[in-house]
Design a protein around this motif. Structure first.
Motif, PDB file in Angstrom:
ATOM      1  N   ASN A 132       0.817  -1.202   0.000  1.00 28.76           N
ATOM      2  CA  ASN A 132       0.000   0.000   0.000  1.00 28.76           C
ATOM      3  C   ASN A 132       0.856   1.259   0.000  1.00 28.76           C
ATOM      4  O   ASN A 132       0.557   2.230  -0.714  1.00 28.76           O
ATOM      5  N   GLY A 133       1.945   1.239   0.777  1.00 25.04           N
ATOM      6  CA  GLY A 133       2.846   2.390   0.785  1.00 25.04           C
ATOM      7  C   GLY A 133       3.478   2.626  -0.573  1.00 25.04           C
ATOM      8  O   GLY A 133       3.597   3.778  -1.028  1.00 25.04           O
ATOM      9  N   LEU A 134       3.881   1.560  -1.244  1.00 25.04           N
ATOM     10  CA  LEU A 134       4.470   1.693  -2.569  1.00 25.04           C
ATOM     11  C   LEU A 134       3.434   2.129  -3.599  1.00 25.04           C
ATOM     12  O   LEU A 134       3.721   2.953  -4.474  1.00 25.04           O
ATOM     13  N   ASP A 135       2.221   1.589  -3.504  1.00 21.57           N
ATOM     14  CA  ASP A 135       1.166   1.988  -4.433  1.00 21.57           C
ATOM     15  C   ASP A 135       0.871   3.480  -4.304  1.00 21.57           C
ATOM     16  O   ASP A 135       0.691   4.178  -5.317  1.00 21.57           O
ATOM     17  N   ARG A 136       0.822   3.985  -3.076  1.00 20.53           N
ATOM     18  CA  ARG A 136       0.556   5.418  -2.892  1.00 20.53           C
ATOM     19  C   ARG A 136       1.726   6.243  -3.399  1.00 20.53           C
ATOM     20  O   ARG A 136       1.541   7.324  -3.969  1.00 20.53           O
ATOM     21  N   ALA A 137       2.952   5.738  -3.215  1.00 19.06           N
ATOM     22  CA  ALA A 137       4.131   6.456  -3.703  1.00 19.06           C
ATOM     23  C   ALA A 137       4.146   6.531  -5.218  1.00 19.06           C
ATOM     24  O   ALA A 137       4.668   7.494  -5.795  1.00 19.06           O
ATOM     25  N   MET A 138       3.576   5.526  -5.892  1.00 17.53           N
ATOM     26  CA  MET A 138       3.524   5.522  -7.353  1.00 17.53           C
ATOM     27  C   MET A 138       2.685   6.670  -7.892  1.00 17.53           C
ATOM     28  O   MET A 138       2.800   7.034  -9.063  1.00 17.53           O
ATOM     29  N   SER A 139       1.824   7.225  -7.056  1.00 17.20           N
ATOM     30  CA  SER A 139       0.981   8.346  -7.476  1.00 17.20           C
ATOM     31  C   SER A 139       1.613   9.697  -7.166  1.00 17.20           C
ATOM     32  O   SER A 139       1.002  10.730  -7.418  1.00 17.20           O
ATOM     33  N   SER A 140       2.824   9.691  -6.634  1.00 19.30           N
ATOM     34  CA  SER A 140       3.493  10.931  -6.267  1.00 19.30           C
ATOM     35  C   SER A 140       4.268  11.495  -7.444  1.00 19.30           C
ATOM     36  O   SER A 140       4.358  10.887  -8.512  1.00 19.30           O
ATOM     37  N   ASP A 141       4.837  12.681  -7.245  1.00 17.87           N
ATOM     38  CA  ASP A 141       5.643  13.317  -8.293  1.00 17.87           C
ATOM     39  C   ASP A 141       6.917  12.540  -8.586  1.00 17.87           C
ATOM     40  O   ASP A 141       7.542  12.751  -9.625  1.00 17.87           O
ATOM     41  N   ASN A 142       7.292  11.659  -7.655  1.00 16.75           N
ATOM     42  CA  ASN A 142       8.535  10.911  -7.814  1.00 16.75           C
ATOM     43  C   ASN A 142       8.262   9.446  -8.161  1.00 16.75           C
ATOM     44  O   ASN A 142       8.996   8.556  -7.750  1.00 16.75           O
ATOM     45  N   SER A 143       7.189   9.222  -8.915  1.00 12.09           N
ATOM     46  CA  SER A 143       6.743   7.856  -9.173  1.00 12.09           C
ATOM     47  C   SER A 143       7.790   7.026  -9.910  1.00 12.09           C
ATOM     48  O   SER A 143       7.924   5.818  -9.673  1.00 12.09           O
ATOM     49  N   ASP A 144       8.550   7.639 -10.821  1.00 10.29           N
ATOM     50  CA  ASP A 144       9.563   6.893 -11.576  1.00 10.29           C
ATOM     51  C   ASP A 144      10.611   6.283 -10.660  1.00 10.29           C
ATOM     52  O   ASP A 144      11.088   5.163 -10.895  1.00 10.29           O
ATOM     53  N   PHE A 145      10.974   7.013  -9.627  1.00  5.10           N
ATOM     54  CA  PHE A 145      11.963   6.509  -8.671  1.00  5.10           C
ATOM     55  C   PHE A 145      11.476   5.211  -8.038  1.00  5.10           C
ATOM     56  O   PHE A 145      12.193   4.213  -7.982  1.00  5.10           O
ATOM     57  N   PHE A 146      10.250   5.211  -7.551  1.00  3.16           N
ATOM     58  CA  PHE A 146       9.722   4.019  -6.873  1.00  3.16           C
ATOM     59  C   PHE A 146       9.504   2.874  -7.856  1.00  3.16           C
ATOM     60  O   PHE A 146       9.737   1.708  -7.522  1.00  3.16           O
ATOM     61  N   ARG A 147       9.099   3.181  -9.061  1.00  5.77           N
ATOM     62  CA  ARG A 147       8.862   2.141 -10.055  1.00  5.77           C
ATOM     63  C   ARG A 147      10.165   1.455 -10.471  1.00  5.77           C
ATOM     64  O   ARG A 147      10.201   0.248 -10.696  1.00  5.77           O
ATOM     65  N   GLU A 148      11.230   2.237 -10.566  1.00  5.67           N
ATOM     66  CA  GLU A 148      12.500   1.699 -11.064  1.00  5.67           C
ATOM     67  C   GLU A 148      13.426   1.195  -9.965  1.00  5.67           C
ATOM     68  O   GLU A 148      14.242   0.309 -10.202  1.00  5.67           O
ATOM     69  N   ARG A 149      13.292   1.747  -8.753  1.00  7.01           N
ATOM     70  CA  ARG A 149      14.279   1.448  -7.711  1.00  7.01           C
ATOM     71  C   ARG A 149      13.754   0.573  -6.580  1.00  7.01           C
ATOM     72  O   ARG A 149      14.552   0.018  -5.834  1.00  7.01           O
ATOM     73  N   MET A 150      12.423   0.469  -6.414  1.00  9.54           N
ATOM     74  CA  MET A 150      11.856  -0.316  -5.320  1.00  9.54           C
ATOM     75  C   MET A 150      10.791  -1.242  -5.890  1.00  9.54           C
ATOM     76  O   MET A 150       9.660  -0.829  -6.139  1.00  9.54           O
ATOM     77  N   ILE A 151      11.163  -2.503  -6.085  1.00  6.86           N
ATOM     78  CA  ILE A 151      10.323  -3.465  -6.798  1.00  6.86           C
ATOM     79  C   ILE A 151       9.847  -4.529  -5.813  1.00  6.86           C
ATOM     80  O   ILE A 151      10.643  -5.341  -5.317  1.00  6.86           O
ATOM     81  N   LEU A 152       8.556  -4.525  -5.513  1.00  5.21           N
ATOM     82  CA  LEU A 152       7.990  -5.543  -4.625  1.00  5.21           C
ATOM     83  C   LEU A 152       7.702  -6.793  -5.430  1.00  5.21           C
ATOM     84  O   LEU A 152       6.894  -6.789  -6.350  1.00  5.21           O
ATOM     85  N   GLU A 153       8.391  -7.879  -5.077  1.00  7.15           N
ATOM     86  CA  GLU A 153       8.235  -9.125  -5.818  1.00  7.15           C
ATOM     87  C   GLU A 153       6.918  -9.822  -5.465  1.00  7.15           C
ATOM     88  O   GLU A 153       6.378  -9.662  -4.375  1.00  7.15           O
ATOM     89  N   ASP A 154       6.405 -10.610  -6.424  1.00  4.89           N
ATOM     90  CA  ASP A 154       5.141 -11.328  -6.214  1.00  4.89           C
ATOM     91  C   ASP A 154       5.287 -12.454  -5.199  1.00  4.89           C
ATOM     92  O   ASP A 154       4.310 -12.856  -4.577  1.00  4.89           O
ATOM     93  N   VAL A 155       6.490 -12.996  -5.056  1.00  7.95           N
ATOM     94  CA  VAL A 155       6.718 -14.069  -4.080  1.00  7.95           C
ATOM     95  C   VAL A 155       7.186 -13.456  -2.767  1.00  7.95           C
ATOM     96  O   VAL A 155       7.758 -12.375  -2.736  1.00  7.95           O
ATOM     97  N   SER A 156       6.940 -14.174  -1.679  1.00  6.83           N
ATOM     98  CA  SER A 156       7.210 -13.602  -0.362  1.00  6.83           C
ATOM     99  C   SER A 156       8.611 -13.895   0.151  1.00  6.83           C
ATOM    100  O   SER A 156       9.077 -13.229   1.087  1.00  6.83           O
ATOM    101  N   THR A 157       9.310 -14.888  -0.416  1.00  2.36           N
ATOM    102  CA  THR A 157      10.643 -15.240   0.065  1.00  2.36           C
ATOM    103  C   THR A 157      11.618 -15.362  -1.096  1.00  2.36           C
ATOM    104  O   THR A 157      11.218 -15.655  -2.227  1.00  2.36           O
ATOM    105  N   ILE A 158      12.895 -15.172  -0.807  1.00  2.00           N
ATOM    106  CA  ILE A 158      13.911 -15.291  -1.854  1.00  2.00           C
ATOM    107  C   ILE A 158      14.049 -16.720  -2.329  1.00  2.00           C
ATOM    108  O   ILE A 158      14.460 -16.974  -3.470  1.00  2.00           O
ATOM    109  N   SER A 159      13.707 -17.697  -1.495  1.00  2.00           N
ATOM    110  CA  SER A 159      13.810 -19.097  -1.917  1.00  2.00           C
ATOM    111  C   SER A 159      12.763 -19.443  -2.973  1.00  2.00           C
ATOM    112  O   SER A 159      12.912 -20.428  -3.703  1.00  2.00           O
ATOM    113  N   GLU A 160      11.695 -18.647  -3.067  1.00  2.00           N
ATOM    114  CA  GLU A 160      10.654 -18.870  -4.064  1.00  2.00           C
ATOM    115  C   GLU A 160      10.935 -18.124  -5.367  1.00  2.00           C
ATOM    116  O   GLU A 160      10.247 -18.336  -6.366  1.00  2.00           O
TER     117      GLU A 160
END
Length: 254
Positions: A133-161
């Motif tokens: 939710n925090g990332l989704d709200r940040a995507m609507s900010s003036d700095n959306s490109d930063f969050f889209r390119e630099r902070m990527i929430l993966e679909d899986v919950s663990t690195i082993s997956e």
């Protein structure tokens, strides 16, 4: 967790649109059991975590655009003064970092604004929902490109997956440790997290999984009093007033 201490996480929905947008995450959250009467509240586009036993505490939520994180980005230090960056970057200028225990995303945010591309993983469904939710709200900010390119929430919950093609330079771990004091000195987020998550007893497994996929280093953040998990493969440390960042070598590949 004793049976008398178990509470089912309450879900309060005041924003039906937001609830429909994150239905999958909410379904997982409704199965969570806690050691205190915790709840998540969806209201006006934001997801917050609260404790019915501490109504004055307010909600814990993720805000990358305003508040302390924005202040830290504007007035915080550079790579040499931020301990987490010194540990995760080493001599690299723009590493790819897998943050395997992303939590509220604060260390990931620091690493990202200092030049890293950070892939975030979070095992707890409630914390993952707060982070999403925090990332989704940040995507609507003036700095959306930063969050889209630099902070990527993966679909899986663990690195082993993880089954993607990205090989991280650094895998970062910040596991939960047992709480050593019950006082106002412990930040509200940490008190709530302990009641929601408890402590991560699988720290050695986390380290082993991280060493399997890291390209150059694994960094584990610990309280200063915590033991070193594997002295034989620890190569360095970065120490602050309250924490120690242990740096481990990756698993040697044939």
């Amino acid at each position: 967790m004793n049976s008398e201490d178990v509470y089912k996480l309450e879900v309060i929905v005041e924003d039906e649109v937001l609830a429909s947008f994150c239905q999958r995450e909410l379904d997982a959250c409704r199965k969570i059991l806690c050691s205190s009467p915790l709840f998540i509240k969806l209201s006006e586009g934001m997801v917050g975590l609260g404790n019915l036993n501490e109504p004055k505490q307010g909600l814990v939520f993720v805000d990358f655009v305003g508040g302390t994180m924005a202040h830290r980005r504007q007035f915080g230090g550079g790579k040499k003064s931020e301990a987490v960056a010194r540990a995760c970057f080493g001599n690299m200028n723009s590493p790819v970092i897998f943050d395997a225990t992303a939590g509220l995303g604060r260390d990931a945010y620091v690493n990202a604004y200092l030049g890293a591309r950070v892939h975030l993983f979070e095992r707890n469904p409630v914390v993952r929902l707060l982070l999403k939710n925090g990332l989704d709200r940040a995507m609507s900010s003036d700095n959306s490109d930063f969050f889209r390119e630099r902070m990527i929430l993966e679909d899986v919950s663990t690195i082993s997956e993880y089954s993607g093609d990205v090989v991280p330079d650094t895998v970062y771990l910040d596991p939960m440790y047992p709480e050593r004091q019950k006082s106002a000195l412990v930040k509200k987020e940490m008190r709530t997290f302990h009641e929601l998550i408890g402590c991560d007893e699988d720290r050695l497994e986390l380290l082993d999984d991280a060493r399997k996929i890291a390209g150059k280093r694994v960094v584990m953040k610990n309280p200063k009093w915590a033991p070193i998990l594997n002295e034989k493969v620890r190569t360095a440390e970065v120490v602050t007033k309250n924490h120690r960042f242990d740096i481990y070598s990756p698993l040697l590949r044939s």
